[in-house]
Design an enzyme around this catalytic site. Structure first.
Site, mmCIF file in Angstrom:
data_model
loop_
_atom_site.group_PDB
_atom_site.id
_atom_site.type_symbol
_atom_site.label_atom_id
_atom_site.label_comp_id
_atom_site.label_asym_id
_atom_site.label_seq_id
_atom_site.Cartn_x
_atom_site.Cartn_y
_atom_site.Cartn_z
ATOM 1 C CG ASN A 9 -1.787 1.211 1.334
ATOM 2 O OD1 ASN A 9 -1.882 1.983 0.374
ATOM 3 N ND2 ASN A 9 -2.427 1.408 2.467
ATOM 4 C CE LYS A 11 -0.173 3.468 4.661
ATOM 5 N NZ LYS A 11 -0.370 3.623 6.068
ATOM 6 C CG HIS A 98 -6.205 1.695 4.722
ATOM 7 N ND1 HIS A 98 -5.812 2.660 5.610
ATOM 8 C CD2 HIS A 98 -5.169 0.819 4.623
ATOM 9 C CE1 HIS A 98 -4.580 2.378 6.032
ATOM 10 N NE2 HIS A 98 -4.171 1.267 5.444
ATOM 11 C CD GLU A 100 -3.443 5.426 6.399
ATOM 12 O OE1 GLU A 100 -3.391 5.509 5.148
ATOM 13 O OE2 GLU A 100 -2.510 4.948 7.085
ATOM 14 C CD GLU A 170 -3.923 -2.747 6.992
ATOM 15 O OE1 GLU A 170 -2.758 -2.888 6.661
ATOM 16 O OE2 GLU A 170 -4.607 -1.769 6.653
ATOM 17 N N GLY A 176 1.773 2.041 10.734
ATOM 18 C CA GLY A 176 2.732 3.146 10.624
ATOM 19 C C GLY A 176 3.363 3.551 11.949
ATOM 20 C CB SER A 216 4.521 -1.930 12.218
ATOM 21 O OG SER A 216 4.051 -0.605 12.398
#
Ligand code: PEP
Length: 254
Positions: A9, A11, A98, A100, A170, A176, A216
């Protein structure tokens, strides 16, 4: 057996030049050691989908994905990109839901279900992302939280649609942050997801779905994560921006 998948990904990183360079480097490393049994998926920003797809053309074990699509099918939705548009440029996979998107862009389970349906109608396999916040985990609500995310969206699909999904667990607190979920945490959640699918559909369907872990994952922890029984691969953010690290992760799966 579920397909083994390692998805990148990217991003909202990289311009056109660096996207081409990253793809070039990835393909160069891959030409030296390509585990054909593992499907590699690159989820790249919209403007580079075509370029990256063309560069990967002919490498059967590599597919290109979008990171999102509109929850509307077509019309006056300025700035949106439809599933049909993605299908028209031969995109076969798309991330959806996702964290985000859920957190920054306020996507709700209902929007995510609309997107999943549109992707399926356009013959694109959704990579459905789910995950709990640190608060939900601290309160011991993580298993319920994932169940709710699934019940409110993908569990409304019938079995013939559901079997086309890939699911990525996730935990938000691991994305991250450099903090990976423990082996026990991942094992517990992936078993839970597998059991939920089994009770909602069937054992054979449950056992055919690829369950990815994201949060991560790096070259130095990928193997122990991928060795967990119900983990069939990973969704890789930060480490996918370095071609060598990404390939090392790909090569960590048996
Ligand atoms: C992600 O954004 O899907 C992700 C897993 O990111 P990272 O690997 O950087 O935690």
């Amino acid at each position: 057996m579920p397909k083994k998948i390692i998805a990148a990904n990217w991003k909202m990183n990289n311009d056109e030049y660096s996207s081409k360079k990253l793809t070039f480097d990835f393909l160069k490393h891959l030409s030296k050691s390509n585990n054909e049994n593992v499907l590699k998926i690159l989820a790249v920003p919209f403007p580079f989908l075509n370029t990256v797809s063309k560069m990967c053309d002919g490498v059967d074990s590599v597919k290109v994905a979008s990171q999102n699509c509109s929850s509307y099918d077509m019309g006056a939705y300025t700035g949106e990109v439809s599933a049909n548009m993605l299908s028209s440029i031969s995109i076969n996979f798309s991330l959806v839901g996702h964290s985000e998107r859920r957190e920054i862009f306020m996507e709700k389970d209902e929007d995510i279900l609309d997107k999943v349906r549109l992707l399926l109608e356009n013959k694109i396999s959704p990579i459905f992302c789910c995950g709990e916040s640190i608060n939900a985990r601290k309160k011991g609500m993580h298993l319920d939280h994932i169940e709710k995310q699934m019940r409110n969206s993908i569990f409304k699909l019938d079995a013939s649609e559901f079997k086309k999904l890939v699911i990525a667990y996730e935990p938000i607190w691991a994305i991250g942050t450099g903090e990976t979920a423990s082996i026990n945490d991942i094992d517990e959640m992936h078993n839970h997801i597998r059991n939920l699918i089994k009770s909602n559909y069937s054992s054979s369907l449950s056992n055919s779905i690829s369950l990815l872990y994201g949060g991560s994952v790096k070259p130095n922890n990928a193997k122990e994560i991928f060795d967990i029984k119900n983990v069939n691969g990973g969704l890789i953010g930060g480490a996918s921006l370095n071609a060598k690290d990404f390939i090392d992760i790909v090569n960590s799966i048996n």
